[in-house]
Write a protein that holds these residues in place. Structure first.
Motif, PDB file in Angstrom:
ATOM      1  N   GLN A  41      70.115   6.991  15.130  1.00 42.69           N
ATOM      2  CA  GLN A  41      71.372   6.904  14.480  1.00 42.69           C
ATOM      3  C   GLN A  41      72.358   7.942  14.897  1.00 42.69           C
ATOM      4  O   GLN A  41      73.328   8.022  14.466  1.00 42.69           O
ATOM      5  CB  GLN A  41      70.912   6.975  12.963  1.00 42.69           C
ATOM      6  CG  GLN A  41      70.260   5.449  12.501  1.00 42.69           C
ATOM      7  CD  GLN A  41      68.925   5.550  12.869  1.00 42.69           C
ATOM      8  OE1 GLN A  41      68.262   6.634  12.999  1.00 42.69           O
ATOM      9  NE2 GLN A  41      68.415   4.261  13.048  1.00 42.69           N
ATOM     10  N   LEU A  42      71.845   9.082  15.433  1.00 40.11           N
ATOM     11  CA  LEU A  42      72.612  10.233  16.044  1.00 40.11           C
ATOM     12  C   LEU A  42      73.116   9.898  16.989  1.00 40.11           C
ATOM     13  O   LEU A  42      72.718  10.246  18.264  1.00 40.11           O
ATOM     14  CB  LEU A  42      71.821  11.415  15.964  1.00 40.11           C
ATOM     15  CG  LEU A  42      72.577  12.747  16.154  1.00 40.11           C
ATOM     16  CD1 LEU A  42      73.394  13.121  14.980  1.00 40.11           C
ATOM     17  CD2 LEU A  42      71.775  13.804  16.856  1.00 40.11           C
ATOM     18  N   ASP A  43      74.422   9.053  17.027  1.00 37.95           N
ATOM     19  CA  ASP A  43      75.150   8.416  18.337  1.00 37.95           C
ATOM     20  C   ASP A  43      76.479   9.027  18.086  1.00 37.95           C
ATOM     21  O   ASP A  43      77.408   8.527  17.166  1.00 37.95           O
ATOM     22  CB  ASP A  43      74.863   6.696  18.140  1.00 37.95           C
ATOM     23  CG  ASP A  43      75.642   6.298  19.534  1.00 37.95           C
ATOM     24  OD1 ASP A  43      76.442   6.929  20.162  1.00 37.95           O
ATOM     25  OD2 ASP A  43      75.291   5.182  19.827  1.00 37.95           O
ATOM     26  N   ILE A  44      77.038   9.674  19.035  1.00 39.19           N
ATOM     27  CA  ILE A  44      78.069  10.519  18.873  1.00 39.19           C
ATOM     28  C   ILE A  44      79.367   9.271  19.171  1.00 39.19           C
ATOM     29  O   ILE A  44      80.549   9.519  18.941  1.00 39.19           O
ATOM     30  CB  ILE A  44      78.285  11.358  20.320  1.00 39.19           C
ATOM     31  CG1 ILE A  44      79.676  12.408  19.866  1.00 39.19           C
ATOM     32  CG2 ILE A  44      78.738  10.718  21.559  1.00 39.19           C
ATOM     33  CD1 ILE A  44      79.518  13.745  20.540  1.00 39.19           C
ATOM     34  N   ASN A  45      78.969   8.102  19.710  1.00 38.85           N
ATOM     35  CA  ASN A  45      80.028   7.109  19.838  1.00 38.85           C
ATOM     36  C   ASN A  45      80.083   5.862  18.937  1.00 38.85           C
ATOM     37  O   ASN A  45      80.771   4.970  18.876  1.00 38.85           O
ATOM     38  CB  ASN A  45      79.788   6.434  21.142  1.00 38.85           C
ATOM     39  CG  ASN A  45      80.155   7.367  22.474  1.00 38.85           C
ATOM     40  OD1 ASN A  45      81.101   7.886  22.245  1.00 38.85           O
ATOM     41  ND2 ASN A  45      79.079   6.989  23.456  1.00 38.85           N
TER      42      ASN A  45
END
Length: 319
Positions: free
Chosen positions: A173-177
């Protein structure tokens, strides 16, 4: 509930004139069906007041939850309310005890992240990590698993393990997009722990993305409401019933993790202290979620019975 039954305890707090008790969600009302009508109404009204005040007056919200417990102490949603309001005012021992009782009565692990955070608040980060990485966490919904990751990162920092704290946040879930309802908190936690690790440039990149995520989600005060898209669940990485939107900007980066230096505040507890359903995971066909956020096994005492209330309501009885 022993404290709520002390002979010298204060009388129950006043209930606002507009509160009927019917404001509770249907799941909470269903749990109260085991009480007689007058006690159910009394408990309902105090639960509504606890939910109304939890972010405004933590102590008064707790007193309302205690009042509800004096007539409905064997009901899961009541013990949940006592636990959440105790947590919100920083009484971690009471909160942990009550949330364990809630779990025992209901069979639900939805508050596992809060229970772990209580362990942190009590100075037991190892116990917090043990709770987070237990089998009970495996079947939780995505927002709750994200909360667990944040608490785990904080516990690792409590132990001085900065690299482990970063690793705890390296979740899909740590997705910069992509921006989910929990992304601003996750990005902030990650940027903070990167800063502590001396990775200042990376930390600033993730900190900048917090604002981007807030705008995309429509939670920034200057942004318009985002378009709402219905989701079709395609795989086990998508939260059922949640909506998504694109975030403009950064290319894919390493996923990562974060923490809180202080035990987290349960700002998003079950609305009005009601039970909540576990959701599934998030759908990776889309690029942003929009709104849904996400032992001391002490026996229940006859909490609801010797209530000395501030009116002439009857003694507590349960059907």
């Amino acid at each position: 509930m022993r404290a709520s039954n002390r002979p010298d305890r204060p009388k129950s707090p006043d209930i606002d004139a507009d509160v009927t008790g019917k404001e509770l969600d249907r799941f909470s009302r269903a749990e109260l069906r085991y009480l007689d009508d007058k006690n159910a109404e009394w408990v309902s009204k105090h639960l509504v007041m606890a939910g109304r005040l939890i972010d405004e007056d933590a102590e008064l919200a707790y007193q309302h939850a205690l009042a509800a417990s004096r007539r409905g102490g064997r009901v899961a949603v009541v013990r949940e309310a006592v636990g959440l309001t105790a947590y919100n005012k920083g009484d971690y021992h009471e909160a942990l005890r009550e949330l364990r009782t809630f779990r025992r009565i209901s069979g639900s692990n939805i508050h596992l992240a809060i229970m772990a955070d209580c362990e942190r608040g009590l100075g037991r980060p190892e116990k917090a990590l043990e709770t987070i990485h237990s089998d009970a966490a495996e079947d939780l919904d995505v927002p709750t698993r994200v909360e667990l990751a944040i608490v785990a990162s904080g516990a690792q920092q409590d132990l001085g393990n900065i690299e482990a704290a970063i690793a705890e946040l390296e979740i899909p879930q740590l997705d910069i997009n992509r921006a989910f309802s929990f992304s601003p908190r996750l990005f902030e936690a990650y940027s903070d722990v990167l800063e502590k690790a001396g990775r200042t440039e990376e930390a600033q990149k993730w900190r900048d993305q917090i604002k981007v995520a807030e705008v995309a989600l429509g939670i920034d005060e200057d942004s318009a409401e985002p378009e709402i898209l219905d989701l079709i669940e395609d795989d086990d990485e998508a939260s059922e019933g949640e909506n998504v939107q694109d975030i403009a900007g950064e290319p894919d980066d390493d996923a990562a993790a974060s923490d809180r230096d202080e035990p987290s505040k349960y700002g998003d507890g079950p609305e009005d202290n009601g039970s909540s359903d576990d959701s599934e995971d998030e759908d990776d066909e889309f690029d942003i979620l929009d709104d849904e956020e996400d032992e001391s096994e002490e026996s229940d005492e006859d909490d609801e019975e010797d209530a000395e209330e501030n009116d002439e309501d009857p003694e507590s009885t349960e059907k």
